[in-house]
Write a protein that holds these residues in place. Structure first.
Motif, short mmCIF file in Angstrom:
data_model
loop_
_atom_site.label_atom_id
_atom_site.label_comp_id
_atom_site.label_asym_id
_atom_site.label_seq_id
_atom_site.Cartn_x
_atom_site.Cartn_y
_atom_site.Cartn_z
N GLU A 54 0.80 -1.23 0.00
CA GLU A 54 0.00 0.00 0.00
C GLU A 54 0.83 1.28 0.00
O GLU A 54 1.83 1.38 0.72
CB GLU A 54 -0.91 -0.01 1.23
CG GLU A 54 -1.86 1.19 1.30
CD GLU A 54 -3.05 0.88 2.19
OE1 GLU A 54 -3.99 0.24 1.71
OE2 GLU A 54 -3.00 1.27 3.37
N LYS A 56 0.73 4.82 1.38
CA LYS A 56 0.01 5.42 2.50
C LYS A 56 0.90 6.49 3.15
O LYS A 56 1.91 6.16 3.77
CB LYS A 56 -0.27 4.27 3.51
CG LYS A 56 -1.05 4.63 4.75
CD LYS A 56 -1.29 3.37 5.58
CE LYS A 56 -2.20 3.59 6.75
NZ LYS A 56 -2.38 2.38 7.56
N SER A 59 -2.28 8.49 8.33
CA SER A 59 -3.58 7.88 8.61
C SER A 59 -4.10 8.48 9.91
O SER A 59 -3.35 9.12 10.65
CB SER A 59 -3.41 6.37 8.78
OG SER A 59 -2.80 6.10 10.03
N SER A 61 -4.61 6.99 12.55
CA SER A 61 -3.92 6.40 13.70
C SER A 61 -2.43 6.74 13.74
O SER A 61 -1.77 6.55 14.74
CB SER A 61 -4.11 4.88 13.74
OG SER A 61 -3.55 4.26 12.62
N LYS A 116 -8.10 2.40 -2.70
CA LYS A 116 -8.39 2.28 -1.27
C LYS A 116 -9.11 3.56 -0.86
O LYS A 116 -8.51 4.63 -0.79
CB LYS A 116 -7.07 2.11 -0.52
CG LYS A 116 -7.21 1.61 0.88
CD LYS A 116 -7.32 0.10 0.87
CE LYS A 116 -7.82 -0.45 2.18
NZ LYS A 116 -7.24 0.13 3.38
N ARG A 188 -7.44 -4.21 12.13
CA ARG A 188 -7.57 -2.94 12.88
C ARG A 188 -9.05 -2.61 13.07
O ARG A 188 -9.81 -2.59 12.11
CB ARG A 188 -6.87 -1.81 12.11
CG ARG A 188 -6.99 -0.44 12.78
CD ARG A 188 -6.25 0.66 12.04
NE ARG A 188 -4.81 0.48 12.10
CZ ARG A 188 -4.04 0.20 11.06
NH1 ARG A 188 -4.56 0.06 9.86
NH2 ARG A 188 -2.73 0.05 11.20
N LEU A 190 -11.64 -0.08 13.22
CA LEU A 190 -11.63 1.29 12.68
C LEU A 190 -12.25 2.30 13.63
O LEU A 190 -12.19 3.50 13.39
CB LEU A 190 -12.33 1.33 11.32
CG LEU A 190 -11.66 0.52 10.20
CD1 LEU A 190 -12.34 0.77 8.87
CD2 LEU A 190 -10.17 0.83 10.09
N SER A 217 -3.96 -5.11 7.54
CA SER A 217 -3.53 -4.17 8.59
C SER A 217 -2.74 -4.83 9.73
O SER A 217 -3.01 -5.97 10.12
CB SER A 217 -4.71 -3.44 9.24
OG SER A 217 -5.56 -2.87 8.31
N GLY A 218 -1.79 -4.04 10.23
CA GLY A 218 -1.04 -4.45 11.42
C GLY A 218 -0.10 -5.62 11.17
O GLY A 218 0.35 -6.26 12.12
N LEU A 237 -2.75 -7.35 3.00
CA LEU A 237 -2.69 -5.92 2.69
C LEU A 237 -1.79 -5.25 3.72
O LEU A 237 -2.08 -5.27 4.93
CB LEU A 237 -4.10 -5.32 2.74
CG LEU A 237 -4.20 -3.81 2.53
CD1 LEU A 237 -3.63 -3.37 1.20
CD2 LEU A 237 -5.64 -3.36 2.64
N GLY A 239 0.70 -1.76 4.64
CA GLY A 239 1.09 -0.40 4.32
C GLY A 239 2.24 0.09 5.17
O GLY A 239 3.38 0.20 4.72
N GLU A 240 1.91 0.36 6.43
CA GLU A 240 2.86 1.07 7.30
C GLU A 240 4.22 0.39 7.42
O GLU A 240 5.26 1.06 7.43
CB GLU A 240 2.22 1.23 8.69
CG GLU A 240 2.98 2.18 9.56
CD GLU A 240 2.34 2.35 10.93
OE1 GLU A 240 1.09 2.30 11.03
OE2 GLU A 240 3.09 2.52 11.89
#
Ligand SMILES: O=C(O)c1ccccc1NCC(=O)[C@H](O)[C@H](O)COP(=O)(O)O
Length: 261
Positions: A54, A56, A59, A61, A116, A188, A190, A217-218, A237, A239-240
């Motif tokens: 992703e 990104k 966000s 968070s 997204k 996560r 939301l 996520s995560g 998926l 991203g971070e």
């Protein structure tokens, strides 16, 4: 009001504004609109580890994740490193993304692209097609059963695949008949931003095999990813974990070595 409620409230206003600026008929005239799409599900399955990498910037968070790298560099880096698909956050207010990011990503890779976004209106699906996406995200937490079915049909009519995101057994149950190509279990919450892979562990066996299973996520621990793969997830998926590094493509390459080694 939760952040998610705020995002959806703002999104409704934004979509009305966008519709008044660029009518549907104009979107259908965009050069990319008639481009043949590629299956994200098939692309993920074709790889040993199917990562949807992703783009990104930030966000709700995490205020700042990556403000430096260009979309083109990051997406090319992900593609060369072995991603199965690319996700591009297009929300501006909360994630610092845009439809131009999607366009730049399209110009930088032949991999399937996921828009997204917080999709609440079929207009945003037309935008996704016009700006080069192959797949869209729908979030069960913000849509009714009828809306999920109708938006899924709109996407399929444009040959776009649907990744339908759930975060509970209840959301999964009312999502199963929408006709999504892939179900994504978001680790996560939301509303609270709390992350736990237990939700992926719990819901995996409740998703029929005919639908692709994605954990979202995560994620960042190769051992956890191996475990989720064994449970039946065919895509992840992320991203971070990559975006917070100076070279997201290289971070993905190193991660894949650990997952597949
Ligand atoms: O990431 C957030 O903080 C967030 C907050 C509210 C709604 C959506 C949010 N994230 C969107 C995503 O689904 C993630 O960007 C994606 O799954 C990747 O997650 P991660 O690997 O943890 O960056």
């Amino acid at each position: 009001m939760s952040i998610l409620d705020q995002i959806i409230r703002d999104k409704k206003t934004e979509v009305q504004l966008r519709k008044s600026l660029i009518p549907e008929s104009s979107l259908e005239g965009f050069g990319l609109f008639d481009r043949p799409t590629t299956s994200m599900r098939n692309s993920l399955k074709a790889r040993n580890t199917g990562i949807i990498a992703e783009h990104k910037r930030r966000s709700p968070s995490k205020a700042i994740i990556n403000q430096k790298g260009s979309v083109s560099e990051i997406v090319s880096g992900y593609s060369k490193a072995g991603a199965g698909a690319i996700s591009v956050l297009t929300d501006g207010k909360y994630f610092g993304g845009s439809l131009d990011d999607l366009l730049l990503a399209r110009a930088s890779t032949s991999l399937p692209l996921l828009r997204k976004e917080f999709i609440i209106d079929a207009y945003q699906i037309l935008e996704a097609k016009a700006y080069g996406a192959d797949a869209i995200l729908l979030i069960a937490a913000v849509l009714t059963k009828e809306e999920l079915q109708s938006l899924c049909s709109s996407a399929h009519a444009l040959n776009l695949e649907v990744l339908l995101e759930v975060h509970s057994k209840k959301e999964l149950e009312f999502s199963l008949h929408a006709g999504a190509d892939l179900i994504g279990v978001n680790n996560r919450n939301l509303k609270t931003f709390e992350v736990s892979l237990d939700i992926s562990r719990e819901l995996c066996h409740l998703i029929p095999d005919a639908v692709g299973k994605i954990s979202e996520s995560g994620l960042g621990d190769p051992m956890e990813l191996k475990e989720l793969k064994q449970l039946g997830y065919e895509g992840f998926l992320m991203g971070e974990t990559f975006m917070k590094t100076a070279d997201p493509g290289n971070a993905l390459r190193e991660f894949l070595k650990k997952t597949e080694g």
